[in-house]
Scaffold this motif. Sequence first.
Motif, PDB file in Angstrom:
ATOM      1  N   TRP A 104      63.774   6.016 103.854  1.00 37.72           N
ATOM      2  CA  TRP A 104      64.788   4.965 103.716  1.00 37.72           C
ATOM      3  C   TRP A 104      65.959   5.330 104.605  1.00 37.72           C
ATOM      4  O   TRP A 104      65.809   6.118 105.530  1.00 37.72           O
ATOM      5  CB  TRP A 104      65.155   4.756 102.255  1.00 37.72           C
ATOM      6  CG  TRP A 104      65.785   3.411 101.959  1.00 37.72           C
ATOM      7  CD1 TRP A 104      66.831   3.177 101.111  1.00 37.72           C
ATOM      8  CD2 TRP A 104      65.410   2.134 102.461  1.00 37.72           C
ATOM      9  NE1 TRP A 104      67.132   1.840 101.058  1.00 37.72           N
ATOM     10  CE2 TRP A 104      66.270   1.168 101.898  1.00 37.72           C
ATOM     11  CE3 TRP A 104      64.443   1.683 103.375  1.00 37.72           C
ATOM     12  CZ2 TRP A 104      66.199  -0.198 102.186  1.00 37.72           C
ATOM     13  CZ3 TRP A 104      64.363   0.331 103.664  1.00 37.72           C
ATOM     14  CH2 TRP A 104      65.233  -0.578 103.066  1.00 37.72           C
ATOM     15  N   PHE A 105      67.127   4.808 104.363  1.00 42.56           N
ATOM     16  CA  PHE A 105      68.204   4.910 105.335  1.00 42.56           C
ATOM     17  C   PHE A 105      68.570   6.339 105.745  1.00 42.56           C
ATOM     18  O   PHE A 105      68.850   6.570 106.934  1.00 42.56           O
ATOM     19  CB  PHE A 105      69.441   4.166 104.831  1.00 42.56           C
ATOM     20  CG  PHE A 105      69.258   2.678 104.843  1.00 42.56           C
ATOM     21  CD1 PHE A 105      68.915   2.021 106.016  1.00 42.56           C
ATOM     22  CD2 PHE A 105      69.416   1.930 103.695  1.00 42.56           C
ATOM     23  CE1 PHE A 105      68.731   0.649 106.046  1.00 42.56           C
ATOM     24  CE2 PHE A 105      69.239   0.565 103.710  1.00 42.56           C
ATOM     25  CZ  PHE A 105      68.893  -0.085 104.895  1.00 42.56           C
ATOM     26  N   VAL A 159      73.713  -8.924 103.978  1.00 44.17           N
ATOM     27  CA  VAL A 159      73.851  -7.899 105.005  1.00 44.17           C
ATOM     28  C   VAL A 159      73.006  -8.229 106.229  1.00 44.17           C
ATOM     29  O   VAL A 159      73.440  -8.048 107.370  1.00 44.17           O
ATOM     30  CB  VAL A 159      73.453  -6.523 104.440  1.00 44.17           C
ATOM     31  CG1 VAL A 159      73.362  -5.487 105.545  1.00 44.17           C
ATOM     32  CG2 VAL A 159      74.457  -6.073 103.381  1.00 44.17           C
ATOM     33  N   VAL A 173      79.414  -5.057 106.700  1.00 43.22           N
ATOM     34  CA  VAL A 173      78.499  -4.612 105.645  1.00 43.22           C
ATOM     35  C   VAL A 173      79.263  -4.064 104.442  1.00 43.22           C
ATOM     36  O   VAL A 173      78.954  -4.378 103.286  1.00 43.22           O
ATOM     37  CB  VAL A 173      77.528  -3.547 106.210  1.00 43.22           C
ATOM     38  CG1 VAL A 173      76.737  -2.905 105.087  1.00 43.22           C
ATOM     39  CG2 VAL A 173      76.586  -4.176 107.216  1.00 43.22           C
ATOM     40  N   GLN A 184      77.313   0.705 100.491  1.00 41.92           N
ATOM     41  CA  GLN A 184      76.406   0.448 101.604  1.00 41.92           C
ATOM     42  C   GLN A 184      76.449   1.562 102.659  1.00 41.92           C
ATOM     43  O   GLN A 184      76.121   1.328 103.820  1.00 41.92           O
ATOM     44  CB  GLN A 184      76.800  -0.877 102.261  1.00 41.92           C
ATOM     45  CG  GLN A 184      76.901  -2.045 101.313  1.00 41.92           C
ATOM     46  CD  GLN A 184      75.555  -2.451 100.751  1.00 41.92           C
ATOM     47  OE1 GLN A 184      74.526  -2.236 101.393  1.00 41.92           O
ATOM     48  NE2 GLN A 184      75.536  -3.037  99.573  1.00 41.92           N
ATOM     49  N   TYR A 217      67.695  -1.917  97.907  1.00 43.88           N
ATOM     50  CA  TYR A 217      68.817  -1.432  98.690  1.00 43.88           C
ATOM     51  C   TYR A 217      69.247  -0.017  98.312  1.00 43.88           C
ATOM     52  O   TYR A 217      70.188   0.510  98.871  1.00 43.88           O
ATOM     53  CB  TYR A 217      70.014  -2.375  98.557  1.00 43.88           C
ATOM     54  CG  TYR A 217      69.793  -3.676  99.281  1.00 43.88           C
ATOM     55  CD1 TYR A 217      69.928  -3.753 100.657  1.00 43.88           C
ATOM     56  CD2 TYR A 217      69.420  -4.816  98.591  1.00 43.88           C
ATOM     57  CE1 TYR A 217      69.712  -4.938 101.340  1.00 43.88           C
ATOM     58  CE2 TYR A 217      69.203  -6.009  99.259  1.00 43.88           C
ATOM     59  CZ  TYR A 217      69.355  -6.064 100.636  1.00 43.88           C
ATOM     60  OH  TYR A 217      69.136  -7.245 101.296  1.00 43.88           O
ATOM     61  N   ILE A 234      73.254   1.972 104.805  1.00 49.66           N
ATOM     62  CA  ILE A 234      73.062   0.948 105.833  1.00 49.66           C
ATOM     63  C   ILE A 234      74.033   1.165 106.981  1.00 49.66           C
ATOM     64  O   ILE A 234      73.683   1.010 108.156  1.00 49.66           O
ATOM     65  CB  ILE A 234      73.250  -0.455 105.223  1.00 49.66           C
ATOM     66  CG1 ILE A 234      72.210  -0.709 104.135  1.00 49.66           C
ATOM     67  CG2 ILE A 234      73.156  -1.530 106.301  1.00 49.66           C
ATOM     68  CD1 ILE A 234      72.370  -2.031 103.421  1.00 49.66           C
ATOM     69  N   VAL A 272      66.473  -5.728 106.145  1.00 49.28           N
ATOM     70  CA  VAL A 272      67.563  -4.908 106.659  1.00 49.28           C
ATOM     71  C   VAL A 272      67.112  -4.108 107.885  1.00 49.28           C
ATOM     72  O   VAL A 272      67.897  -3.874 108.808  1.00 49.28           O
ATOM     73  CB  VAL A 272      68.090  -3.949 105.568  1.00 49.28           C
ATOM     74  CG1 VAL A 272      69.217  -3.082 106.103  1.00 49.28           C
ATOM     75  CG2 VAL A 272      68.559  -4.731 104.363  1.00 49.28           C
ATOM     76  N   GLU A 273      65.844  -3.743 107.920  1.00 50.04           N
ATOM     77  CA  GLU A 273      65.329  -2.965 109.044  1.00 50.04           C
ATOM     78  C   GLU A 273      65.452  -3.727 110.364  1.00 50.04           C
ATOM     79  O   GLU A 273      65.455  -3.119 111.440  1.00 50.04           O
ATOM     80  CB  GLU A 273      63.865  -2.590 108.806  1.00 50.04           C
ATOM     81  CG  GLU A 273      63.644  -1.721 107.581  1.00 50.04           C
ATOM     82  CD  GLU A 273      63.388  -2.547 106.323  1.00 50.04           C
ATOM     83  OE1 GLU A 273      62.787  -2.007 105.384  1.00 50.04           O
ATOM     84  OE2 GLU A 273      63.797  -3.730 106.286  1.00 50.04           O
TER      85      GLU A 273
END
Length: 522
Positions: free
Chosen positions: A339-340, A480, A383, A104, A321, A107, A164-165
């Motif tokens: 994305w992340f 999460v 997380v 993760q 994810y 994240i 998740v956002e």
Amino acid sequence: MGVSDLDSDAKTSRLGFRFPGAVTTLAIVVVLVWVAALFIPSGRYLTDADGSPIPGTYEQTDSPLDVSETIEQLVLAPINGIYGLRSIHTETIDTEAVGRIFGQIGIIVFIMSIGAFISVSFATRSLEVAVAALAYRLRDRGWLLIASVMVLFSLLGSTMGFSVETLGFYALFLPLMAALGYDRLVTASMIILGALVGVMGGTVNPFSIGVAAGEAGVSIGDGIALRAILWVVLTAMAVGWVLRYAAKVRQDPGASLVGWDEGATTNATTPDQAPPKERELLTNTQKWVLAITAFSFGLMIFSVIPWSSVLGGHAGPADYYATHKVAGVRPLWFELNWWFPQLAMLFILASVLVGIVAGKGEKETVRLIAAGASDMMGPAMVVLLAGGVSAIMTNTQTLDTVLFSMEKLVSGASAAVFTFLTVLVNIPLAVLIPSSSGHGALAMPLLAPLADFAQVSRATTITAWIVGHGLALIVAPTSVVLVGGLAIARVGYEKYLRFVLPLWLGMFVVATAIIAVAATLE
């Protein structure tokens, strides 16, 4: 610390027990899952060309790990939860494999970058002043803000898996909701339930419904009417439940389940009591900071939406994810597919820009960024532990055994019973596999042929599956969105469960009843 917190502390002292915090709770879950894996036999399904399990091919196997390697799984679970890689050859997860990122870390970096942005922007007091003004404007309509946010997040969750956002929005809503007379639980439940009820009522989400439809061999649009009905009903139930608690807390601050921060507004009429001339006005610098804030969050939402998949209704083997891309779909010209990694840099750059605009200077800006990132270490630990649970189940090869138990349970059931069991058995499976795309890729190849035997359409089975998945995410300590949000909002997991369980049971009964009726009438 408020009166409610003092009362709670007194009660726990008398009882001699205090519910552990989020990090400790997840650490306990990791240990329990590891212990369970010692007793669950290892096993494997044969897979087809796409890597999907083939029903009826499950066989028990010897454990792939010796004693020392089994112990190592427990020790390294948090590390695998951070930056473990899924091997392209063995499917195992460790930090030295050649493969795709499983941990993760994306994240975690995103959460810490949000913390950095919060720290720098809060130092300008722009949000503080703006929140006070907005609280005054909405002093009699806080319910409208709650309902609007929940419906918006639910719609985004239903169409593109927006969940998740939402971790980035606590910085905006926590001070605002406190100023309106609502406690931290109202804010957390508004964000968490808004997004996750949308995931549960997925309509055209390519990362859940799309993947499941692709695995089941049906169109993403099949069954959309039933899923739309469920989305409306479940969203209405969630909004009503949160509004009920919010009105109770606003009227009687002592009714809060989580207490109040020192200095927090506990009376919604407080903003109205200040004469207009005493309310602080935004400076030009603060207005620029708010503009940067609005642009950053707006760009975040726009950039992660898979526009080509949502607008075109395409299914594909995407992992929400990890890759955040839908295979075989050509992006539209305006689509960013961020994305992340990109989102983390977005907020780091926004932090620097705010520091420049506010004239904080290089040293102070760096100090504020570091302080904000460090403030998010608690949520980050939550997380990474959640990711460690999935790593243990994967490396011990016990996930397929869990799938086999599910296959035996639903096999041969009638239409109504089959849909009920499909919802039921996918709840614990989603606790172990919180990724909707990963869960769908594993479960649907087994459920689809079983649905044919039960004379239930595959589209209805997909609906039952996503409801089970969504129900799990609302309460699972491996979710999460849930544990990360509760950690940021500083809401105890046990207090959240006390609040949400009646609603959860109600949604379970209503959703399974609607799906069972639909399956019977097919």
